[in-house]
Design an enzyme around this catalytic site. Sequence first.
Site, PDB file in Angstrom:
ATOM      1  N   GLY A  10       0.838  -1.198   0.000  1.00 30.88           N
ATOM      2  CA  GLY A  10       0.000   0.000   0.000  1.00 30.88           C
ATOM      3  C   GLY A  10       0.867   1.239   0.000  1.00 30.88           C
ATOM      4  CG  ASP A  35      -0.441   0.732  -4.368  1.00 34.20           C
ATOM      5  OD1 ASP A  35      -0.559   1.401  -3.338  1.00 34.20           O
ATOM      6  OD2 ASP A  35      -1.427   0.370  -5.079  1.00 34.20           O
ATOM      7  CB  THR A  93      -9.550  -0.442   6.233  1.00 33.21           C
ATOM      8  OG1 THR A  93      -9.095   0.802   6.831  1.00 33.21           O
ATOM      9  CG2 THR A  93      -8.432  -1.440   6.277  1.00 33.21           C
ATOM     10  CG  LEU A 164       0.247   9.851   9.172  1.00 33.65           C
ATOM     11  CD1 LEU A 164      -0.573  10.697   8.218  1.00 33.65           C
ATOM     12  CD2 LEU A 164       1.420   9.261   8.436  1.00 33.65           C
ATOM     13  CB  ALA A 165      -2.973  14.768  11.270  1.00 36.60           C
ATOM     14  CG  ASN A 221      -8.853   8.504  13.938  1.00 38.17           C
ATOM     15  OD1 ASN A 221      -7.981   9.282  14.308  1.00 38.17           O
ATOM     16  ND2 ASN A 221      -8.766   7.827  12.805  1.00 38.17           N
ATOM     17  CB  CYS A 273      -9.449   8.260   9.089  1.00 31.90           C
ATOM     18  SG  CYS A 273      -8.342   7.442   7.929  1.00 31.90           S
ATOM     19  CE  LYS A 276     -10.870   4.467   7.039  1.00 30.95           C
ATOM     20  NZ  LYS A 276     -10.212   3.676   8.087  1.00 30.95           N
ATOM     21  NE  ARG A 439     -12.333  24.146   6.786  1.00 30.59           N
ATOM     22  CZ  ARG A 439     -12.002  22.917   7.156  1.00 30.59           C
ATOM     23  NH1 ARG A 439     -11.568  22.691   8.368  1.00 30.59           N
ATOM     24  NH2 ARG A 439     -12.152  21.909   6.339  1.00 30.59           N
TER      25      ARG A 439
HETATM   26  P1  NAD Z   1      -4.868   4.973   0.379  1.00 27.31           P
HETATM   27  O1  NAD Z   1      -6.123   4.620  -0.314  1.00 27.31           O
HETATM   28  O2  NAD Z   1      -4.241   6.302   0.138  1.00 27.31           O
HETATM   29  O3  NAD Z   1      -3.744   3.878   0.050  1.00 27.31           O
HETATM   30  C1  NAD Z   1      -3.971   2.503   0.083  1.00 27.31           C
HETATM   31  C2  NAD Z   1      -3.194   1.872  -1.069  1.00 27.31           C
HETATM   32  O4  NAD Z   1      -3.241   0.447  -0.938  1.00 27.31           O
HETATM   33  C3  NAD Z   1      -3.753   2.180  -2.457  1.00 27.31           C
HETATM   34  O5  NAD Z   1      -2.756   2.815  -3.247  1.00 27.31           O
HETATM   35  C4  NAD Z   1      -4.155   0.809  -3.019  1.00 27.31           C
HETATM   36  O6  NAD Z   1      -3.924   0.685  -4.415  1.00 27.31           O
HETATM   37  C5  NAD Z   1      -3.246  -0.115  -2.241  1.00 27.31           C
HETATM   38  N1  NAD Z   1      -3.706  -1.506  -2.180  1.00 27.31           N
HETATM   39  C6  NAD Z   1      -4.925  -1.968  -1.803  1.00 27.31           C
HETATM   40  N2  NAD Z   1      -4.926  -3.319  -1.827  1.00 27.31           N
HETATM   41  C7  NAD Z   1      -3.701  -3.714  -2.220  1.00 27.31           C
HETATM   42  C8  NAD Z   1      -3.098  -4.988  -2.417  1.00 27.31           C
HETATM   43  N3  NAD Z   1      -3.768  -6.120  -2.192  1.00 27.31           N
HETATM   44  N4  NAD Z   1      -1.821  -5.031  -2.838  1.00 27.31           N
HETATM   45  C9  NAD Z   1      -1.120  -3.889  -3.068  1.00 27.31           C
HETATM   46  N5  NAD Z   1      -1.646  -2.662  -2.877  1.00 27.31           N
HETATM   47  C10 NAD Z   1      -2.920  -2.573  -2.461  1.00 27.31           C
HETATM   48  O7  NAD Z   1      -5.168   4.782   1.932  1.00 27.31           O
HETATM   49  P2  NAD Z   1      -4.434   5.521   3.166  1.00 27.31           P
HETATM   50  O8  NAD Z   1      -5.022   6.860   3.382  1.00 27.31           O
HETATM   51  O9  NAD Z   1      -2.979   5.369   3.003  1.00 27.31           O
HETATM   52  O10 NAD Z   1      -4.934   4.617   4.371  1.00 27.31           O
HETATM   53  C11 NAD Z   1      -4.455   3.300   4.560  1.00 27.31           C
HETATM   54  C12 NAD Z   1      -4.874   2.825   5.932  1.00 27.31           C
HETATM   55  O11 NAD Z   1      -4.263   3.660   6.923  1.00 27.31           O
HETATM   56  C13 NAD Z   1      -6.375   2.898   6.207  1.00 27.31           C
HETATM   57  O12 NAD Z   1      -6.729   1.813   7.011  1.00 27.31           O
HETATM   58  C14 NAD Z   1      -6.536   4.185   6.998  1.00 27.31           C
HETATM   59  O13 NAD Z   1      -7.644   4.149   7.847  1.00 27.31           O
HETATM   60  C15 NAD Z   1      -5.257   4.221   7.797  1.00 27.31           C
HETATM   61  N6  NAD Z   1      -4.806   5.569   8.193  1.00 27.31           N
HETATM   62  C16 NAD Z   1      -4.858   6.601   7.302  1.00 27.31           C
HETATM   63  C17 NAD Z   1      -4.367   7.853   7.677  1.00 27.31           C
HETATM   64  C18 NAD Z   1      -4.389   9.011   6.718  1.00 27.31           C
HETATM   65  O14 NAD Z   1      -4.017  10.111   7.129  1.00 27.31           O
HETATM   66  N7  NAD Z   1      -4.777   8.852   5.464  1.00 27.31           N
HETATM   67  C19 NAD Z   1      -3.807   8.036   8.937  1.00 27.31           C
HETATM   68  C20 NAD Z   1      -3.768   6.965   9.817  1.00 27.31           C
HETATM   69  C21 NAD Z   1      -4.264   5.726   9.426  1.00 27.31           C
HETATM   70  C1  UGA Z   2      -6.877  12.338  11.739  1.00 34.53           C
HETATM   71  C2  UGA Z   2      -6.166  12.260  13.091  1.00 34.53           C
HETATM   72  O1  UGA Z   2      -5.856  13.581  13.539  1.00 34.53           O
HETATM   73  C3  UGA Z   2      -4.887  11.438  12.984  1.00 34.53           C
HETATM   74  O2  UGA Z   2      -4.302  11.274  14.271  1.00 34.53           O
HETATM   75  C4  UGA Z   2      -5.220  10.064  12.396  1.00 34.53           C
HETATM   76  O3  UGA Z   2      -4.045   9.296  12.228  1.00 34.53           O
HETATM   77  C5  UGA Z   2      -5.902  10.246  11.065  1.00 34.53           C
HETATM   78  O4  UGA Z   2      -7.104  11.043  11.244  1.00 34.53           O
HETATM   79  C6  UGA Z   2      -6.365   8.957  10.453  1.00 34.53           C
HETATM   80  O5  UGA Z   2      -6.541   7.968  11.127  1.00 34.53           O
HETATM   81  O6  UGA Z   2      -6.571   9.028   9.240  1.00 34.53           O
HETATM   82  P1  UGA Z   2      -6.578  13.775   9.534  1.00 34.53           P
HETATM   83  O7  UGA Z   2      -7.952  13.288   9.237  1.00 34.53           O
HETATM   84  O8  UGA Z   2      -5.531  13.605   8.513  1.00 34.53           O
HETATM   85  O9  UGA Z   2      -6.022  13.054  10.853  1.00 34.53           O
HETATM   86  O10 UGA Z   2      -6.604  15.325   9.904  1.00 34.53           O
HETATM   87  P2  UGA Z   2      -7.121  16.120  11.198  1.00 34.53           P
HETATM   88  O11 UGA Z   2      -6.166  17.198  11.483  1.00 34.53           O
HETATM   89  O12 UGA Z   2      -7.457  15.219  12.320  1.00 34.53           O
HETATM   90  O13 UGA Z   2      -8.455  16.799  10.659  1.00 34.53           O
HETATM   91  C7  UGA Z   2      -9.617  16.039  10.386  1.00 34.53           C
HETATM   92  C8  UGA Z   2     -10.759  16.971  10.045  1.00 34.53           C
HETATM   93  O14 UGA Z   2     -11.195  17.675  11.205  1.00 34.53           O
HETATM   94  C9  UGA Z   2     -10.395  18.030   9.009  1.00 34.53           C
HETATM   95  O15 UGA Z   2     -11.462  18.226   8.122  1.00 34.53           O
HETATM   96  C10 UGA Z   2     -10.152  19.263   9.854  1.00 34.53           C
HETATM   97  O16 UGA Z   2     -10.351  20.456   9.147  1.00 34.53           O
HETATM   98  C11 UGA Z   2     -11.193  19.066  10.950  1.00 34.53           C
HETATM   99  N1  UGA Z   2     -10.865  19.778  12.201  1.00 34.53           N
HETATM  100  C12 UGA Z   2      -9.774  19.427  12.924  1.00 34.53           C
HETATM  101  C13 UGA Z   2     -11.697  20.795  12.645  1.00 34.53           C
HETATM  102  O17 UGA Z   2     -12.701  21.114  12.001  1.00 34.53           O
HETATM  103  N2  UGA Z   2     -11.393  21.447  13.806  1.00 34.53           N
HETATM  104  C14 UGA Z   2     -10.304  21.119  14.558  1.00 34.53           C
HETATM  105  O18 UGA Z   2     -10.093  21.735  15.608  1.00 34.53           O
HETATM  106  C15 UGA Z   2      -9.478  20.090  14.085  1.00 34.53           C
END
Ligand code: NAD
Ligand code: UGA
Length: 459
Positions: A10, A35, A93, A164-165, A221, A273, A276, A439
């Site tokens: 991924g 990927d 996911t 990470l955010a 989250n 996230c 979700k 905002r």
């Molecule tokens: P994303 O959609 O950006 O990336 C996922 C990647 O996985 C895609 O490029 C997809 O093509 C690839 N993929 C899927 N199935 C595959 C397979 N079988 N083999 C190879 N590649 C495959 O998703 P993301 O935002 O990186 O999130 C990934 C996970 O991390 C999620 O569970 C999400 O909830 C979690 N997460 C996301 C964030 C965030 O800030 N986006 C932060 C913390 C946790």
């Molecule tokens: C969030 C969490 O902050 C991360 O710790 C987590 O890893 C991630 O989800 C994840 O699991 O994907 P992210 O969604 O990237 O990170 O960004 P945030 O900074 O949390 O903002 C989420 C949303 O809330 C945005 O639309 C932001 O504008 C909004 N927000 C945030 C507000 O409206 N007010 C605030 O005070 C803070």
Amino acid sequence: MEIKKITCIGAGYVGGPTMSVIAQKNPDIQVTVVDLNAQRIADWNQDDLSQLPVYEPGLDAVVAEARGRNLFFSTEVEKAIQEADMIFISVNTPTKTYGKGKGQAADLKFIELCARQIADVSTSSKIIVEKSTIPVRTAATIKNILDHTGKGVQFQVLSNPEFLAEGTAIRDLHHPDRILIGGENPEAIQALKKIYEAWVPSERIITTNLWSSELSKLVANAFLAQRVSSINSISELCEATGANVDEVANAIGQDSRIGSKFLKASVGFGGSCFQKDLLNLVYIARSYNLHAVADYWDQVIKINDHQKTRFAEKIIQTMYNTVNGKKIAFLGWAFKKDTNDTRESAAIYVADHLLEEQAEISVYDPKVLDVQIYKDLDYLATRTLEENKSLLQVETNPYDAAAGAHGLAILTEWDEFKDLDWAKIKTQMKKPAFIFDGRKLLDGKKLTEMGFVYYAIGE
Ligand code: NAD
Ligand code: UGA
């Protein structure tokens, strides 16, 4: 257990930046990110670092340092799995869109596919690390698949959720509040801990059992989202009473028990996230018949939906109860500043609401491409793509977006919007020139003095 080769499945918003930093800080470990999406891999490999598939401040420098040295992006999934001592699963996911749990449960088909593929091709023992956010007890499913379809090789499964955010990913990865590792096997835990200890102080690395680690990610989250919904619910009360939500947030945030972060009222939280993971938490609680728990967390999503609708309705009501044929400029489409990610962005829902009222919309976002904006609207399936294209234009600068507009709405808090030439924008807009600040980004007093009719969330 010495780790010499890491593979991450991924190459998305988590896999790409996370592995880049792990490679940067562990030059002796070979890190390969794979990927299925060949275009995404090609984008990670391209020379022009300003065009990486994920926009994150500071990411280009990290990639420049490690790529080609010990960081590689590849489509050769099987080879990378075979060679690895440790495999991170960072696939998406998303919320299920079909069958049991539709609209609530996490769709684990990508996770299961990874587990099956690892089981199929592995010829040596490996540590499997869940990096994706998954429902509590998913490690048991992964372990079950690995143990039953594998070729007798040993697999240890660890949970290592990512916190990470987006927009601050590199800072968050370089200076994490904590690293969480859940697992049963002390040697496997130690092997993963060692990788992080290359730059994270040991006292910031927490170890728990598998289920606590998996659940903590969803709960973290949920708590963050709950704070945003809490302050957003108060923003409506502020508007009704003459209080100012920023002043209330500041006053309560000074209490160290409450704290000042995540109290910024907005048009609603977006991102891939929060919703979700909340839906998933609600689903899990219901599946254990814990309906009071489920209802409690469900309300966080309801307030968020209400906030988006309320903002769109405020625009319509302020503009004399009709936006039919009126042009409304959107500044911002990403779900927050400093990212090109638009998943679940509030802008999509506000736009959809206004388009249903036959408004015309022009959008400017510094990092989001027009194809993505149309894709986001198309996904809602409210109108055809052609209809969306005839009603919504995407502009490459904010002044073109504002030209001839009856109203202008701030949907994303990009810093550059604060420094626009607002006098120029005013001359270009129809009068009265309405600004709807979702905002609370702009200087409302100054804009009002300039003759704009200014509305901000929570004032
Ligand atoms: P994303 O959609 O950006 O990336 C996922 C990647 O996985 C895609 O490029 C997809 O093509 C690839 N993929 C899927 N199935 C595959 C397979 N079988 N083999 C190879 N590649 C495959 O998703 P993301 O935002 O990186 O999130 C990934 C996970 O991390 C999620 O569970 C999400 O909830 C979690 N997460 C996301 C964030 C965030 O800030 N986006 C932060 C913390 C946790
Ligand atoms: C969030 C969490 O902050 C991360 O710790 C987590 O890893 C991630 O989800 C994840 O699991 O994907 P992210 O969604 O990237 O990170 O960004 P945030 O900074 O949390 O903002 C989420 C949303 O809330 C945005 O639309 C932001 O504008 C909004 N927000 C945030 C507000 O409206 N007010 C605030 O005070 C803070």
